[in-house]
Design a protein around this motif. Structure first.
Motif, mmCIF file in Angstrom:
data_model
loop_
_atom_site.group_PDB
_atom_site.id
_atom_site.type_symbol
_atom_site.label_atom_id
_atom_site.label_comp_id
_atom_site.label_asym_id
_atom_site.label_seq_id
_atom_site.Cartn_x
_atom_site.Cartn_y
_atom_site.Cartn_z
ATOM 1 N N LYS A 1 -8.503 6.342 -2.228
ATOM 2 C CA LYS A 1 -8.342 5.187 -1.353
ATOM 3 C C LYS A 1 -7.826 4.007 -2.159
ATOM 4 N N LEU B 1 0.826 -1.214 0.000
ATOM 5 C CA LEU B 1 0.000 0.000 0.000
ATOM 6 C C LEU B 1 0.854 1.256 0.000
ATOM 7 N N SER B 2 2.016 1.167 0.644
ATOM 8 C CA SER B 2 2.879 2.355 0.671
ATOM 9 C C SER B 2 3.477 2.611 -0.713
ATOM 10 N N SER C 1 0.856 4.460 -2.534
ATOM 11 C CA SER C 1 0.371 5.707 -1.935
ATOM 12 C C SER C 1 0.968 6.906 -2.657
ATOM 13 N N GLY C 2 0.429 8.050 -2.422
ATOM 14 C CA GLY C 2 1.011 9.269 -2.969
ATOM 15 C C GLY C 2 0.457 9.674 -4.312
#
Lengths: 77, 348, 428
Positions: free
Chosen positions: C45, C34-35, C38-39
């Motif tokens: 979501k 998920l990281s 992300s961004g």
């Protein structure tokens, strides 16, 4: 679709981009259009330029309707 | 318990008479009549012919709707599991009657129907897509070959068994595409066929290229100044929100929308339901697909008399030719009734 | 050009605090994944779930499927021009998590996303019911432009696939496959006596949401060009398509293109397979004429005797297929076509929008209009209501009990025109 309208006795002009398909399926009066997502427009032009393109195509379509044809005819400029 | 079958034959095979008796109205008789005897033998104990409906060929041809409805009512009383009609061999009117009856049976009673005809019988071309027609010789001399093949096919249908190819089952090719899982991936089949073609070895294409029919062009519009022009599109243009839920692909309907006093198709009021092309541009300005703005200008200028106050729309994307044909026939009849002179049809 | 595919077989997925593969199990560190995702300011979501073969799980609407791959050795990186820098790929060694797949889903971009059922009758029609699926669930930021959202979804799928395989670098392969295409000078001299052939690889390029990318280039902007088959295996071709689910070529099916694999199988035995010509399916007639003429001229220049042609999509691309066919045949190049059909729900209509008598060798992946009932599943990942609006569905497709009645068109990859399924059709 175009063929069924013709079959019903109404003169019809097919304004479409992919002329070969129109020829294959059997339209009689065909006016080539600009592109599939915008047959009578061109988003890269200004709105007024676009409208001129559209006017030109519609005039061609009306001319096609007023032209006697005996076989499949593509109305180019 | 054996399956219940109703048999349909004409006046000739019922022994009523030939051409001079072809105008007799439908009647029903209990049990087998005429060719029903041979059929009964071929069906064996698995199915029983409970009744036979007889109708004169001329009567049927000149009262198609009434005759069909009446015959269906007669059949229903016998609670059939299937209907067999004919065989009609090469008798044209008999073949068309068998076809009409069987099509109505399949559509309205939702049970299988089988007939038998010579391939050139006009009933074949008219009805082969609706039900199975077993190929027969051109005259009653071929009864012996026709009847067992018809019986075999109807029993298979009644048992719900998988029906094989025309060659395997002896019916006339219906021109209907059915899916099946092959043993090999389509890619492997393609490379196999490719190799065979390169080597000059025999191969069978999986889809013979279609041949499209032609319609003669209508005469040109002579008096444009007094013409009423209508717009039709397969580009899916519709009022914003697609109120009739025209499908994005494989459309099951067309839309009819009033444009009285609409001068321009704006992004606020119109969009496209089409799922086959990038809709961004049509959503921004639907005139790009359906040139209402320009036609209004020309109407004002008197180039033609009137832009028809309704436009018709459907989605060409993945929509079967037969559906498109059906929509267009209905649209054309409405346009004619409304006095439209000519049509501009736009496609994306 | 020589490429080794180091295949690590995956038959199970598990969550863990480290992403790695061992004994057929791909363990995924959800937090780390998920990281990686992300961004992206276009996504509100992101979540991840698993869907395994045989489970009572339905995923819809599915945008794309990607196979986890990463370069072990050799110039360039996986998905060049997308995830990696633009450099030529197709050489060296590539790690493949074979049996695993990344599936992207979430609130729909447009109408054209598909359904994957992991069990039941629908599962038989999609190749992706047999893979261990890492499902990436995406939700867009309110008001994000559709094309930007498509890019965000596409990138999330590719990044996940690259991440999973990268974390498994060093895992011993269960199987190593080697593919090689020599340079043209040597290829032309090889296998004397065998016919020379190429694969004309048609790519959807109808508009910003119906697009395919070649080394990061939107293919509507390319002229047809030559491509080595091993470049395709390293992700040189990526799907950006939101078009009918049955016959859009997912990135996974490009990576594993079964036409290429079957051409290699017969290479050196029945013919001399020189490589691929990639071409597009654009929206103007001028583009269609230009691309078909250019492709066939390339084939003529290569001196091939045969072309296997695969289409992507249907409708106006049928016109591209037909032009490619007759232009090749009239140039003396024998063709075989790989397409699918839209013959109506009853199968009684013509299957193609265009046709030519030269198309006498045609394989089809089935009638996409055929209707299927998909029974309810215990779990649905995504948004089930989309069944009413996706291509192949209609208002009322989703029943109250959760069953879905749709055309095969709505099932991902069901009539793949890369020939990725066993489906076909015949005339009754």
């Amino acid at each position: 679709m175009v063929k069924e309208i013709e079959r019903a006795g109404l003169p019809v002009v097919h304004v479409c981009t992919i002329v070969p398909i129109s020829l294959t399926v059997g339209a009689n009066r065909i006016v080539p259009a600009v592109a599939i997502p915008y047959p009578l427009g061109d988003p890269s032009r200004t709105m007024s330029e676009e409208k001129e393109i559209r006017r030109h195509l519609v005039e061609k379509a009306l001319k096609a309707l007023q032209t006697e044809v005996s076989e499949q005819t593509v109305f180019t400029d | 318990m054996s399956y219940r079958i109703v048999h349909y034959i004409n006046q000739f095979y019922a022994g009523i008479g030939g051409e001079e008796k072809a105008d007799v109205a439908p009647e029903v008789r209990e049990g087998v009549v005429g060719p029903g005897m041979a059929l009964k033998a071929a069906l064996g104990s698995e199915a029983e012919i409970v009744a036979t409906v007889v109708c004169g060929d001329s009567y049927f041809a000149s009262n198609i709707e009434k005759a069909t409805a009446g015959i269906l009512e007669m059949m229903k009383k016998y609670k059939p599991d299937a209907v067999i009609a004919g065989p009609a061999f090469n008798a044209g009117r008999y073949g068309t009657a068998c076809g009409g009856v069987c099509e109505a049976v399949v559509k309205n009673l939702n049970i299988p129907a089988v007939s038998g005809m010579f391939p050139e019988n006009p009933g074949v071309e008219m009805y082969k897509k609706s039900f199975y027609i077993v190929e027969t010789p051109d005259s009653a001399a071929g009864m012996r070959a026709a009847v067992p093949a018809m019986a075999k096919l109807v029993l298979k249908l009644l048992r719900g068994e998988k029906i094989g190819t025309p060659a395997e089952e002896g019916y006339i090719e219906r021109g209907i595409r059915k899916n099946k899982f092959y043993d090999k991936l389509a890619a492997e089949r393609a490379v196999d066929m490719f190799t065979a073609k390169l080597k000059g070895e025999p191969f069978v294409t999986e889809y013979p290229m279609p041949v499209f029919d032609r319609v003669a062009p209508n005469p040109a519009v002579k008096d444009m100044k007094n013409a009423v022009i209508a717009l039709v599109t397969s580009g899916g243009i519709c009022p914003k929100g697609n109120p009739d839920h025209i499908e994005a692909s494989s459309a099951s309907k067309f839309g009819e929308y009033d444009i009285t006093s609409v001068m321009d198709l704006t992004a606020e009021a119109y969009c496209t339901a089409h799922g086959g092309y990038d809709a961004t541009y049509a959503d921004q300005d639907a005139d790009r697909v359906l040139p209402v703005d320009v036609l209004r200008d020309m109407e004002k200028e008197g180039v033609f008399k009137k832009l028809h106050n309704k436009f018709y729309t459907t989605v060409g994307n993945g929509t079967a030719v037969a559906s498109a044909k059906k929509f267009a026939t209905e649209i054309a009849s409405r346009l004619k009734a409304d006095g439209v002179t000519a049509v501009i049809l736009t496609s994306t | 050009m020589k490429l080794e595919l180091h295949k690590v077989k995956i038959n199970k997925l598990a969550w863990g605090d480290k992403t790695f593969a061992r004994g057929g199990v791909l363990t995924v560190n959800k937090e780390e994944l998920l990281s990686v995702l992300s961004g992206d300011e276009r996504l509100a979501k992101v979540d991840v779930d698993f869907a395994m073969p045989g489970e009572s799980v339905r995923i819809l609407p599915v945008k794309d499927v990607v196979e986890p791959r990463f370069k072990m050795e050799g110039p360039g990186g996986i998905f060049p021009g997308m995830v990696s820098d633009v450099d030529t790929v197709g050489e060296g060694k590539t790690l493949v998590l074979s049996g695993a797949a990344v599936v992207t889903t979430g609130k729909i971009v447009r109408f054209q996303e598909g359904i994957i059922d992991m069990t039941g009758p629908g599962a038989e029609y999609t190749p992706y019911s047999g893979t261990c699926n890492v499902v990436v669930i995406l939700e867009n930021v309110e008001g994000v432009e559709k094309h930007d959202y498509e890019t965000a979804c596409r990138m999330a799928g590719l990044k996940t696939a690259a991440y999973l395989a990268e974390k498994c670098l060093g895992t011993a392969a269960d199987q190593v496959e080697t593919y090689e295409t020599p340079c043209l000078k040597n290829a032309m001299a090889a296998h004397p006596g065998l016919p020379k052939v190429a694969y004309l690889y048609m790519l959807q390029s109808q508009g910003l949401l119906h697009d395919t990318y070649l080394y990061g280039v939107d293919v509507k902007k390319i002229l047809p060009t030559f491509l080595n088959p091993t470049e395709v295996m390293d992700g040189a071709i990526v799907s950006g398509n939101c078009v009918s689910a049955c016959d859009k070529n997912n990135t996974y099916s490009h990576q594993n293109n079964p036409v290429i694999h079957n051409m290699f199988r017969r290479h050196g035995k029945d013919f001399n397979f020189l490589g691929c010509i990639v071409t597009n399916e654009n929206v103007t007639l001028a583009d269609k004429k230009r691309s078909s003429s250019y492709s066939i001229n390339l084939a003529k220049t290569l001196g091939v005797d045969g072309l296997l042609i695969s289409e992507e999509g249907f409708g106006n691309p049928d016109a591209d297929l037909i032009m490619n066919c007759w232009k090749a045949e009239r140039a003396g190049i024998r063709t075989t076509l790989l397409t699918d059909e839209y013959a109506g729900q009853d199968g009684a209509s013509q299957s193609l929008a265009d046709s030519c008598p030269e198309g006498d060798a045609c394989v089809t992946a089935g009638n996409a209009n055929e209707v299927i009932v998909l029974p309810p599943m215990k779990k649905v990942i995504g948004v089930p209501e989309e069944a009413n609006v996706i291509a192949g569905g209609w208002q009322g497709s989703l029943a109250a009990d959760g069953s879905i009645t749709v055309e095969l068109q709505a099932i991902l990859g069901s009539t793949s025109e890369l020939g990725f399924t066993k489906l076909g059709a015949y005339t009754i």
